[in-house]
Structure formats: C-alpha cells, structure tokens
Design a protein around this motif. Structure first.
Motif, mmCIF file in Angstrom:
data_model
loop_
_atom_site.group_PDB
_atom_site.id
_atom_site.type_symbol
_atom_site.label_atom_id
_atom_site.label_comp_id
_atom_site.label_asym_id
_atom_site.label_seq_id
_atom_site.Cartn_x
_atom_site.Cartn_y
_atom_site.Cartn_z
ATOM 1 N N HIS A 23 0.852 -1.196 0.000
ATOM 2 C CA HIS A 23 0.000 0.000 0.000
ATOM 3 C C HIS A 23 0.888 1.247 0.000
ATOM 4 O O HIS A 23 1.119 1.889 1.013
ATOM 5 C CB HIS A 23 -0.900 -0.043 1.236
ATOM 6 N N PRO A 54 -5.186 -0.419 9.467
ATOM 7 C CA PRO A 54 -6.262 0.258 8.739
ATOM 8 C C PRO A 54 -6.597 1.645 9.265
ATOM 9 O O PRO A 54 -7.214 2.434 8.547
ATOM 10 C CB PRO A 54 -7.453 -0.698 8.899
ATOM 11 N N TYR A 65 -3.170 3.666 7.880
ATOM 12 C CA TYR A 65 -2.749 3.299 6.531
ATOM 13 C C TYR A 65 -1.242 3.056 6.441
ATOM 14 O O TYR A 65 -0.678 3.019 5.344
ATOM 15 C CB TYR A 65 -3.164 4.367 5.502
ATOM 16 N N CYS A 72 -12.285 6.581 4.339
ATOM 17 C CA CYS A 72 -12.718 5.246 3.921
ATOM 18 C C CYS A 72 -14.238 5.227 3.848
ATOM 19 O O CYS A 72 -14.934 5.517 4.832
ATOM 20 C CB CYS A 72 -12.217 4.194 4.902
ATOM 21 N N GLY A 86 -8.042 5.512 -3.171
ATOM 22 C CA GLY A 86 -7.110 5.176 -2.105
ATOM 23 C C GLY A 86 -5.765 4.761 -2.668
ATOM 24 O O GLY A 86 -5.649 4.325 -3.816
ATOM 25 N N ALA A 112 -8.225 -0.687 1.628
ATOM 26 C CA ALA A 112 -7.913 0.741 1.591
ATOM 27 C C ALA A 112 -7.907 1.257 0.158
ATOM 28 O O ALA A 112 -8.409 2.354 -0.124
ATOM 29 C CB ALA A 112 -6.569 0.999 2.267
ATOM 30 N N SER A 151 -11.327 3.628 -0.237
ATOM 31 C CA SER A 151 -10.917 4.949 0.254
ATOM 32 C C SER A 151 -10.802 5.937 -0.895
ATOM 33 O O SER A 151 -10.530 5.560 -2.038
ATOM 34 C CB SER A 151 -9.577 4.867 0.987
#
Length: 379
Positions: A78, A101, A104, A299, A323, A348, A352
C-alpha cells in the motif's frame, strides 16, 4: 474546479530561480549545497544529500547499504509503486506486508512475521504524511540486525514524539530517511528528493553514487587553481539536483511551518464536518504523531461505490483520487508469490478516496467538499 492538490509558489520562488539561472551555474552547485545544509538543520539530521527524486533516493539508500540480488526488503504494498520499484532496481525482492487500517501505515506486527534470514532491510512508508510507528519499527530492526529505511516522500514537516520531545520526520531514527519534492508534496522543487542520515560513511556513498561515482565533484574541479583528473570509483548514477530546483526548494523550506499549519487547519475542519457521518471512517492521528496532512484519506462505507462517488464529485468540479495503490496488484508484481495476507491494503485501495487538501484552500471550498461527500454517503 477544486483540485486534489496545489503547490504554493509565488514571486519569492520565481526570483530565486531567476537568480540561479543568471548566476552562470545551473547544475548541482552552491544552491544545492545550501539547500542540503538548511534541510539538515530543519530536521536535525547530521547529513542531508539532495538527489533527483525520492525514487532515486530510495535506490541510492539501498545501494549504499549493499542490498542486491538474493536479499529481501520488507515494505508495504500500500504505497506508490516507486517504493517497490526501488527494491527491484537493486535486484532484491520486495516482501509485502499489510497495513494498520487506522493510519494506513505498515503494521509492525506484520513486519515481525515477515522477517527471514534473507531480510536485509525494512522500508517503512510515512503514508500520506502520517508518521509510522517508528518506536516499534526501530526496535524491531535493531533486534533483528536489519536496516530501517524511512520512505518519507510525503512527510516533510511531519513530527513524532520521542521520549516526550517532538522531533521532525527526517531526524535519523532508522539508518536513512528519503523525501520527495514532487508538486503533490507539501513543499516542491518540481522534481527532486533528499536523503538524510546520521552515518557519515553512508552520506559519502550517497554523494558518490548520485554523481556517476566521480571521485572529485565538478564543483571542486572548476574551482581549483590546479588541473585535477577525476576517477570513477564505482558504477554510479546521474541522480543530481539542479541549482534552479534547489533555489526554489530553499524558499519552500521557509514556508514549510506555515504550509503545515494551514493543512492541519483544513484537516481539522474536515474532521468537524465529516466526523458524524455513519460508516465513513476518517484518518486517525496517533497521540504521538503530528501529520503534515499531505493527503486526507477517508474510507467509504461498504455500501457506497468508490468510482461512482469520485465521478459524482468530479461532475461538480471536485477532484479526488482513489485510495493509495497496492503494488502487488500491478503487472510487474502480480505474479510474485505473496506470502502474507494484504487484506487491509486492498480494502484501503478499493474503499478509500483522497479529498482535496492544500494550504490555500478556502473554508468555503472545504465546506463545499464536505457537504458533497455527505450527500454521497446519504444518497
């Protein structure tokens, strides 16, 4: 149109760039050296080395640490793909682990599970400017004898509390921290990056690698009253910053406290206006962290379609972004054998969106965006 981001550049930056252009020296020179010194002083780092981007900063950091084929580097999928690519450039293997979460950011517990005898480094991303749990990550890296590299691309101006004292991201906590000055970041030089460290030998290697492995920099040769023949000691790169960029960066550094303060005010207003929306999860700032709010990520509830929300906002001239991407889903990495679950990373990315945030954003625009998001959630 309300853009997703907007750099704050004015006459001061234009005048500084003009002066550099007219100086007769526009490549890496005195402005770069001054920018390095001022950045190091700002973040309380013994050394700072300017390069052409954060991507090249990460690669140079890995190269200086001797990381290459057969080595594993633990990081977050991520993140912008440059994080993973920098590892691949060195022939090493990225090992992707999941995120927390709420922030992030990379989850230290998942990092611990991923360490093997082949692990040489951890790249921890301060995602969207939110500081990682450095205390846990530093302890983990030290305990297992691996290097901790901070991908601080988004984190200029962010802070972390260490033993009761607030310190800027960039003061060496791990071995190296790497920054970006892309226009989406809080301060910009157009393109450019910076590497900070407390290790003089690493800094020496950074400076060698960024300039073709040249034993004597061209600034020294041009200023010498005697002829100097340089050697090329290692296979290096052309990862230099120009004096034009550095001149702009020096003016941006002066603005940094104000830019962060304005962004924090926008983030606080978003929290006030969106905090009571059922199912919408706002970003969480740990009590030991102070984000520069390079991005503001929310989110969406499961029932709400990400793309539809983004399109509806774009139709009323509000720019958003999905996201943060997951590198393991992209073609260069999708066929890799993934040993670790990446559920929170994928959620995510899929649920998001990033809302507009920049220093010169008006209160009216913040309210307009928040009201539009509210309408989408309540639709």
């Amino acid at each position: 149109m309300i853009p997703i981001a907007m750099p704050l550049l004015a006459d001061e930056e234009a005048d500084a760039a003009r002066a550099a252009v007219l100086s007769g020296w526009i490549s890496q020179g005195s402005e770069v050296a001054a920018f390095e010194q001022e950045f190091a002083a700002l973040v309380d780092a013994p050394f700072a080395c300017a390069v052409s981007s954060c991507t090249t900063a990460l690669q140079v950091a890995l190269a200086a640490l001797g990381i290459g084929p057969g080595d594993e580097v633990i990081t977050a999928s991520h993140s912008f793909i440059a994080t993973a690519n920098s590892i691949k450039y060195q022939g090493a293997t990225p090992v992707f682990v999941d995120i927390d979460p709420d922030t992030y950011n990379i989850d230290p517990d998942r990092v611990l599970e991923a360490i093997t005898p082949r692990t040489r480094a951890i790249i921890a991303v301060h995602q969207m400017g939110m500081p990682c749990n450095l205390a846990a990550l530093v302890a983990l890296a030290d305990r297992h004898g691996v290097a901790l590299i901070e991908d601080a691309a988004c984190a200029a101006g962010s802070r972390i509390q260490v033993n009761g004292t607030w310190e800027r991201i960039g003061k060496p906590h791990g071995r190296v921290a790497c920054f970006s000055f892309h226009p989406r970041k809080v301060i910009t030089t157009g393109e450019g990056g910076m590497i900070t460290t407390a290790d003089p030998e690493l800094d020496r290697k950074f400076r060698l690698l960024r300039q073709h492995g040249m034993s004597v920099p061209d600034t020294v040769r041009h200023g010498s009253p005697r002829v100097i023949f340089e050697d090329y000691l290692v296979v290096g790169y052309n990862y230099r910053m120009t004096d034009i960029q550095a001149a702009v960066g020096r003016k941006q550094l002066e603005r940094l406290p104000e830019l962060v303060a304005r962004r924090r005010a926008v983030a606080a207003r978003y929290a006030e206006l969106l905090g009571n929306l059922e199912g919408l999860r706002l970003p969480a700032e740990p009590e030991w962290a102070r984000s520069n709010w390079q991005s503001y990520c929310v989110c969406l509830p499961d029932r709400v379609d990400q793309r539809s929300v983004m399109q509806n906002l774009l139709d009323i001239e509000i720019a958003t972004r999905r996201g943060i991407m997951c590198s393991h889903r992209e073609p260069p990495y999708v066929k890799m054998r993934h040993r670790h679950e990446l559920r929170h990373s994928e959620l995510a990315q899929d649920h998001s969106i990033l809302l507009p945030i920049y220093a010169q954003m008006s209160q009216e625009n913040v309210a307009f965006v928040a009201n539009a998001v509210r309408n989408e959630i309540n639709r």
